[in-house]
Design a protein around this motif. Structure first.
Motif, PDB file in Angstrom:
ATOM      1  N   SER A 181     -29.706   7.811 -41.169  1.00 29.63           N
ATOM      2  CA  SER A 181     -28.277   7.537 -40.969  1.00 29.63           C
ATOM      3  C   SER A 181     -27.875   6.136 -41.427  1.00 29.63           C
ATOM      4  N   TYR A 182     -28.770   5.151 -41.250  1.00 28.12           N
ATOM      5  CA  TYR A 182     -28.426   3.785 -41.651  1.00 28.12           C
ATOM      6  C   TYR A 182     -28.208   3.713 -43.164  1.00 28.12           C
ATOM      7  N   GLY A 183     -29.116   4.349 -43.908  1.00 26.90           N
ATOM      8  CA  GLY A 183     -28.949   4.386 -45.354  1.00 26.90           C
ATOM      9  C   GLY A 183     -27.703   5.156 -45.768  1.00 26.90           C
ATOM     10  N   LEU A 184     -27.463   6.282 -45.106  1.00 31.28           N
ATOM     11  CA  LEU A 184     -26.270   7.071 -45.418  1.00 31.28           C
ATOM     12  C   LEU A 184     -25.012   6.236 -45.214  1.00 31.28           C
ATOM     13  N   TYR A 185     -24.990   5.505 -44.129  1.00 32.06           N
ATOM     14  CA  TYR A 185     -23.811   4.681 -43.843  1.00 32.06           C
ATOM     15  C   TYR A 185     -23.629   3.588 -44.903  1.00 32.06           C
ATOM     16  N   LEU A 186     -24.715   2.915 -45.243  1.00 35.13           N
ATOM     17  CA  LEU A 186     -24.598   1.806 -46.182  1.00 35.13           C
ATOM     18  C   LEU A 186     -24.318   2.256 -47.612  1.00 35.13           C
ATOM     19  N   PHE A 187     -24.958   3.338 -48.058  1.00 35.71           N
ATOM     20  CA  PHE A 187     -24.926   3.685 -49.478  1.00 35.71           C
ATOM     21  C   PHE A 187     -23.685   4.466 -49.899  1.00 35.71           C
ATOM     22  N   HIS A 188     -23.039   5.162 -48.949  1.00 31.16           N
ATOM     23  CA  HIS A 188     -21.957   6.046 -49.383  1.00 31.16           C
ATOM     24  C   HIS A 188     -20.725   5.289 -49.857  1.00 31.16           C
ATOM     25  N   ASN A 189     -20.433   4.162 -49.207  1.00 37.94           N
ATOM     26  CA  ASN A 189     -19.138   3.527 -49.489  1.00 37.94           C
ATOM     27  C   ASN A 189     -19.039   2.900 -50.876  1.00 37.94           C
ATOM     28  N   PRO A 190     -20.083   2.214 -51.386  1.00 33.72           N
ATOM     29  CA  PRO A 190     -19.967   1.705 -52.761  1.00 33.72           C
ATOM     30  C   PRO A 190     -19.710   2.814 -53.780  1.00 33.72           C
ATOM     31  N   LEU A 191     -20.343   3.975 -53.594  1.00 32.13           N
ATOM     32  CA  LEU A 191     -20.128   5.093 -54.520  1.00 32.13           C
ATOM     33  C   LEU A 191     -18.719   5.662 -54.365  1.00 32.13           C
ATOM     34  N   PHE A 192     -18.289   5.861 -53.127  1.00 34.15           N
ATOM     35  CA  PHE A 192     -16.950   6.409 -52.883  1.00 34.15           C
ATOM     36  C   PHE A 192     -15.871   5.462 -53.406  1.00 34.15           C
ATOM     37  N   SER A 193     -16.041   4.160 -53.171  1.00 32.34           N
ATOM     38  CA  SER A 193     -15.009   3.211 -53.591  1.00 32.34           C
ATOM     39  C   SER A 193     -14.899   3.141 -55.103  1.00 32.34           C
ATOM     40  N   SER A 194     -16.019   3.353 -55.810  1.00 31.12           N
ATOM     41  CA  SER A 194     -15.971   3.377 -57.282  1.00 31.12           C
ATOM     42  C   SER A 194     -15.094   4.519 -57.765  1.00 31.12           C
ATOM     43  N   ILE A 195     -15.191   5.657 -57.084  1.00 31.75           N
ATOM     44  CA  ILE A 195     -14.326   6.797 -57.423  1.00 31.75           C
ATOM     45  C   ILE A 195     -12.869   6.450 -57.144  1.00 31.75           C
ATOM     46  N   ASP A 196     -12.616   5.863 -55.975  1.00 24.31           N
ATOM     47  CA  ASP A 196     -11.244   5.513 -55.597  1.00 24.31           C
ATOM     48  C   ASP A 196     -10.610   4.555 -56.595  1.00 24.31           C
ATOM     49  N   ILE A 197     -11.375   3.562 -57.014  1.00 31.48           N
ATOM     50  CA  ILE A 197     -10.818   2.511 -57.870  1.00 31.48           C
ATOM     51  C   ILE A 197     -10.710   2.978 -59.320  1.00 31.48           C
ATOM     52  N   TYR A 198     -11.768   3.599 -59.827  1.00 33.28           N
ATOM     53  CA  TYR A 198     -11.769   3.974 -61.245  1.00 33.28           C
ATOM     54  C   TYR A 198     -10.793   5.115 -61.522  1.00 33.28           C
ATOM     55  N   PHE A 199     -10.730   6.070 -60.596  1.00 40.27           N
ATOM     56  CA  PHE A 199      -9.834   7.215 -60.779  1.00 40.27           C
ATOM     57  C   PHE A 199      -8.595   7.065 -59.892  1.00 40.27           C
ATOM     58  N   ASP A 200      -8.032   5.847 -59.889  1.00 43.56           N
ATOM     59  CA  ASP A 200      -6.908   5.607 -58.989  1.00 43.56           C
ATOM     60  C   ASP A 200      -5.653   6.361 -59.397  1.00 43.56           C
TER      61      ASP A 200
END
Length: 636
Positions: A297-316
């Motif tokens: 769970s610790y890894g899941l929490y840390l790793f998901h947001n950088p990937l998700f935010s890249s989608i949010d920003i690049y495909f804004d």
């Protein structure tokens, strides 16, 4: 049940972790049904408080507790996945973000390295603002809260270890005060309250209270009694339902953290305390899938947001499609978390031959290295020159020629500076004194350019120095020392008929501007005007975004509206609200100079598509006349 039994591995807690982390991930993916998925973090806090307190109590009880060993274990647990997260974030930033956003990432890396990201994001970002919650490392605020708690809590436990009554009394007092500040702050200062350790401590302490009661013999006997098993089962299932229901019924409009948050926090605390003594609830939480997810769970929490935010920003430019991209990324996030757990986290935690000094020294060097990289990114403005040169050579059209615009301004400045000479216009002329930072300079140049029946003077006074101004003036001094420059304001304040205050307005400083306005109004009987602020993505970065995304430049007003710094708009609006409630101070909303909020457009270019700003907010010389008239209409 004694204290050592409290620390037996409990798979149901990993199951609860799994439910919590999945709620956060699904919430960040944008699934609207999980409107309160952020409550998963509050559940994490309760679990962390319970586990840490259980460990410390056991070691204090048998005389083996060591602060050195405690922080060594924390470093082994927390730092390796955090380092991986930063290493993931950096290349994603360079490939997907534009320089202004990369600069923000650099600043956040520095904050993360010193476990201060909660206060960094308090100053920079609104967690629930859809335009600003895409920072790749935004989620590390909760890690910073935990680390700040770990810094203080063991010392408190050592001080109170001789008296169990003092321990539990202190726990309840801390929790009560923290909850009070949380609820009152959620009303008056929601952003600060969301991110702060003093308004989150009660959630961690809730877990501490669980650990304390579980170590008490009388309470242990109650839990072990078969007569109570049915009641415990019902209560445990009810608590689990409450926690899951919170993910659906809480949303960004709910006061949080507050008394409302007490519902899922208490449910989590009770569930942690009694679930080990149930059958059905324990079986649900201890199933293999949930336990496996809980372990990573610790890894899941840390790793998901950088990937998700890249989608949010690049495909804004996308809206509905982004959720599908994020959901598809969940599998890679799981694979990365499994690899981290098996090949990094688990081996490091089990490896006994690492000398504590070497571990702490290596960790410190890594943190300093990352913070140095973050500072380099900040100093180079997100490597803006590199990107500009690279893309210009590929034929990119820049939206602004920064050096040319600055050269024009510097030449024009020679006509109007120095700006702090005494007023010398005839009677009947309005004498306008401008106080402010570089935005004050823009205002001075603008009003001076078209001055007719008014005269303008300007004193540099940034928002961080405004409180010092009041203090120096009240002590009878003629001025203040700000940024190593002596400022003499006494005579100008006496001569002025109007005082205008303008600055960049940040979360930590806008109140000082409001206080200064009220002070000058009451002490000098002057007509006061406060000017709001607005920032955009700098035009060099926007040029790169336009080139990469093949933007239709005919739609620049719609594009620039989207690329406002919405966090700064929110802060300016808070200052506006304070001014309107005060009643006698005038307000000029600078955002209306550029933007039409009904049409959702912002015009940063004139009819010839020449820029009105040269960076992210400062005016070009061609904007001076129009802005001067805009200010004069509001001031006079």
């Amino acid at each position: 049940m004694n204290r050592s039994e409290v620390l037996k591995y409990r798979p149901e807690i990993d199951g609860l972790r799994a439910i919590s982390v999945m709620s956060v991930i699904i919430y960040h993916a944008g699934v609207s049904a999980i409107s309160g998925g952020f409550i998963g973090v509050d559940v994490f806090f309760v679990i962390s408080g319970f586990l840490i307190t259980s460990i410390i109590m056991r070691e204090l009880d048998n005389g083996s507790f060591s602060l050195y060993s405690f922080y060594e274990r924390r470093a082994k647990r927390i730092l390796p996945p955090l380092f991986i997260t930063i290493l993931i974030t950096l290349p994603l930033a360079f490939f997907f973000l534009i320089p202004s956003q990369i600069k923000d990432v650099g600043q956040s890396i520095v904050a993360v390295s010193f476990f201060l990201s909660n206060y960094f994001f308090y100053l920079e970002t609104d967690y629930f603002n859809q335009f600003n919650n895409n920072a790749p490392l935004l989620h590390t605020w909760s890690l910073a809260v935990e680390e700040q708690f770990y810094l203080i809590f063991p010392l408190l436990m050592i001080m109170l270890s001789k008296s169990r009554r003092m321990i539990i009394t202190s726990f309840f007092l801390i929790a009560a005060f923290s909850l009070y500040f949380a609820h009152s702050g959620a009303i008056t200062s929601p952003n600060l309250t969301f991110y702060s350790i003093h308004t989150r401590a009660w959630e961690l302490i809730a877990g501490s209270i669980c650990a304390f009661f579980m170590s008490c013999n009388a309470f242990s006997k109650y839990l072990d009694s078969k007569r109570n098993s049915k009641n415990l089962e019902i209560i445990a299932i009810a608590c689990l339902v409450i926690i899951i229901a919170s993910f659906f019924f809480f949303d960004k409009k709910t006061l949080h953290p507050s008394l409302f948050t007490l519902v899922p926090v208490l449910a989590s605390a009770i569930l942690i305390t009694i679930s080990g003594h149930t059958y059905f609830c324990k079986k649900i939480l201890s199933n293999t899938v949930l336990v496996k997810i809980g372990l990573i769970s610790y890894g899941l929490y840390l790793f998901h947001n950088p990937l998700f935010s890249s989608i949010d920003i690049y495909f804004d430019n996308l809206v509905d499609e982004k959720i599908y991209y994020k959901l598809m990324l969940i599998l890679p996030v799981f694979l990365l978390s499994i690899a981290s757990y098996l090949y990094v986290e688990k081996p490091i935690r089990k490896y006994r031959n690492i000398k504590p000094f070497r571990l702490i020294a290596t960790s410190s060097v890594c943190l300093l290295l990352f913070s140095s990289v973050g500072l380099l990114i900040h100093k180079t403005n997100g490597f803006r020159s590199f990107y500009v040169n690279k893309l210009e050579s590929a034929g990119m059209e820049m939206l602004v020629d920064v050096e040319s615009e600055r050269a024009r301004i510097l030449k024009l400045r020679e006509r109007y500076f120095p700006s702090d000479q005494p007023f010398d216009c005839e009677d009947g002329c309005s004498k306008i004194l401008l106080l402010g930072d570089s935005f004050g300079n823009d205002a001075y140049m603008s009003m001076s350019t078209i001055a007719s029946h008014w005269q303008v003077r300007y004193i540099y006074l940034d928002d961080e120095c405004m409180a010092d101004f009041i203090a120096a003036d009240m002590e009878g001094e003629p001025g203040i020392k700000c940024k190593n420059k002596d400022v003499i304001a006494g005579e100008l304040l006496k001569q002025a008929t109007n005082v205008v205050i303008t600055a960049k307005w940040q979360e930590s400083t806008y109140q000082a501007g409001f206080d200064l306005a009220r002070y000058i109004e009451s002490s000098y009987q002057k007509e006061i005007t406060l000017v709001g602020s607005i920032l955009f993505t700098d035009l060099a970065s926007l040029s790169i975004k336009a080139w990469r995304s093949d933007m239709d430049l005919q739609k620049l007003p719609e594009i620039t509206y989207k690329y406002q710094r919405w966090d700064r708009v929110r802060i300016s609006d808070k200052l506006k609200s304070a001014v309107k409630q005060q009643g006698t101070i005038k307000w000029i909303d600078k955002k209306h100079f550029f933007c039409d909020y009904r049409k959702e457009t912002c015009n940063l270019f004139d009819e010839k598509r020449e820029p009105l700003i040269w960076d992210n907010a400062h005016l070009t010389s061609r904007a001076y006349a129009a802005y001067g008239k805009f200010l004069a209409d509001g001031v006079l």
